[in-house]
Enzyme design. Sequence first.
Site, mmCIF file in Angstrom:
data_model
loop_
_atom_site.group_PDB
_atom_site.id
_atom_site.type_symbol
_atom_site.label_atom_id
_atom_site.label_comp_id
_atom_site.label_asym_id
_atom_site.label_seq_id
_atom_site.Cartn_x
_atom_site.Cartn_y
_atom_site.Cartn_z
ATOM 1 N N LYS A 1 51.648 18.081 -27.495
ATOM 2 C CA LYS A 1 51.433 16.552 -27.286
ATOM 3 C C LYS A 1 50.247 16.280 -26.533
ATOM 4 O O LYS A 1 50.121 15.200 -26.499
ATOM 5 C CB LYS A 1 52.703 16.008 -26.780
ATOM 6 C CG LYS A 1 53.983 16.061 -27.794
ATOM 7 C CD LYS A 1 55.100 15.689 -27.256
ATOM 8 C CE LYS A 1 56.506 15.981 -28.381
ATOM 9 N NZ LYS A 1 57.769 15.830 -27.900
ATOM 10 N N SER B 1 58.756 12.582 -23.935
ATOM 11 C CA SER B 1 58.412 13.703 -24.854
ATOM 12 C C SER B 1 58.884 13.234 -26.220
ATOM 13 O O SER B 1 59.543 14.198 -26.941
ATOM 14 C CB SER B 1 59.036 14.932 -24.402
ATOM 15 O OG SER B 1 58.488 15.951 -25.004
ATOM 16 N N SER C 1 56.494 21.638 -27.019
ATOM 17 C CA SER C 1 55.840 20.157 -26.880
ATOM 18 C C SER C 1 54.530 19.899 -26.141
ATOM 19 O O SER C 1 54.078 18.952 -25.881
ATOM 20 C CB SER C 1 56.976 19.127 -26.147
ATOM 21 O OG SER C 1 58.131 18.527 -26.968
#
Length: 387
Positions: free
Chosen positions: A65, A125, A62
């Site tokens: 991102k 997230s 993640s």
Amino acid sequence: MTRSFLPRFTIGCSLAVVLLTSAALAAPPTIDTSARTAIVLDFDTGAVLYDKGADARIPPASMSKIMTAYVVYGYLKAGRVKLDDTLPVSERAWAKHKSDESNMFVPLGAQVKVEDLIRGMIIQSGNDACLVLAEGLAGSEQAFVEQMNEQAQKLGMKDSHFANVDGLPNPDEYVTARDLATLARDMIRDFPEYFHYDSEKEFTYNNIKQGNRNPLLYKDLGVDGMKTGHTEEAGYGITVTAQRNGRRIIEVLSGMSSMKERSQESEKLLEWAYREWANYKLVKAGDTVDEAPVWLGVSATVPVASNSDVVVTLPRRSRQGMKATAVYDHAAKAPVAEGQSVGKLMISAPDVPAMEVPLVATKSVDRVGAFTRAGLAAGYLIFGRKN
């Protein structure tokens, strides 16, 4: 021709050079981490304080991102979308909650505010939030990913490639710790107006409250961003930035075995960076640091300065051994123009690579007349010296 001028300055220290594009890793002080790869750098100077396999390719999970957010912020800054605009939730984005662990839980067919999607992406997230943003802004995830990769190249992330917007495992999705640190640094510099989302500790959407997954936000460490990541392949990773007393540190760690280890190791490296290293301002932009010799000028010397503040990142224990010397290959030949490079400032200190900063003339010096030049030339031939 050298001229040591440091004693003229009361600060007696250095600058980890905003003028230098990157500072090499210093040997001591030392520390170790259980993370497979890691990097710690100073935000202002770019000096690398710690490097453990920082150029090895790793799955970002993640932490990718951060790039998704960077591209979204680019849309906002360009006026192509507004925070209160809404974007539709496709069936593909909605279906993510069935298989993905990280989600904002957007309803099928809903129109969701861009600002809510940003909070869902960063704080929660949310993989679904990322996809809604990508489809709504670029038309498809693939088109948005192409923009991510274009932006990565512009930022100098030479060893990174994105294959999706959420960081889920993909053989074509990889980054390096160094590239993530570069991205984090550019994110803060390029989009300060949106960076506050990273420090928000919780967000409620669709009656579901979720906390920020950055464990260091909940401690008194000065941490205000940016993103954690975890997949079975990548292990536990984190990109962290903190600011204390006006000094910002960025660190990236990956490949840890648990959330506890991730929290402990990232805090350990952060405390070490603040404890063992400091920034020292040696020269203020435009301030005279020396008088450079001038040949055949109406003045025998010309004041020189740096065009930018000179700030150096040093181990605290190396400060007293720092030296700065003005170096000139030869006397500047008149006429000398204001802003003309005439020498360089050499900076050295124990345990760190030597640095150099260009020195420029801060005023113009005209050439003497023909009659005077003839006399000076004769004096040089007789006495073997220049004016």
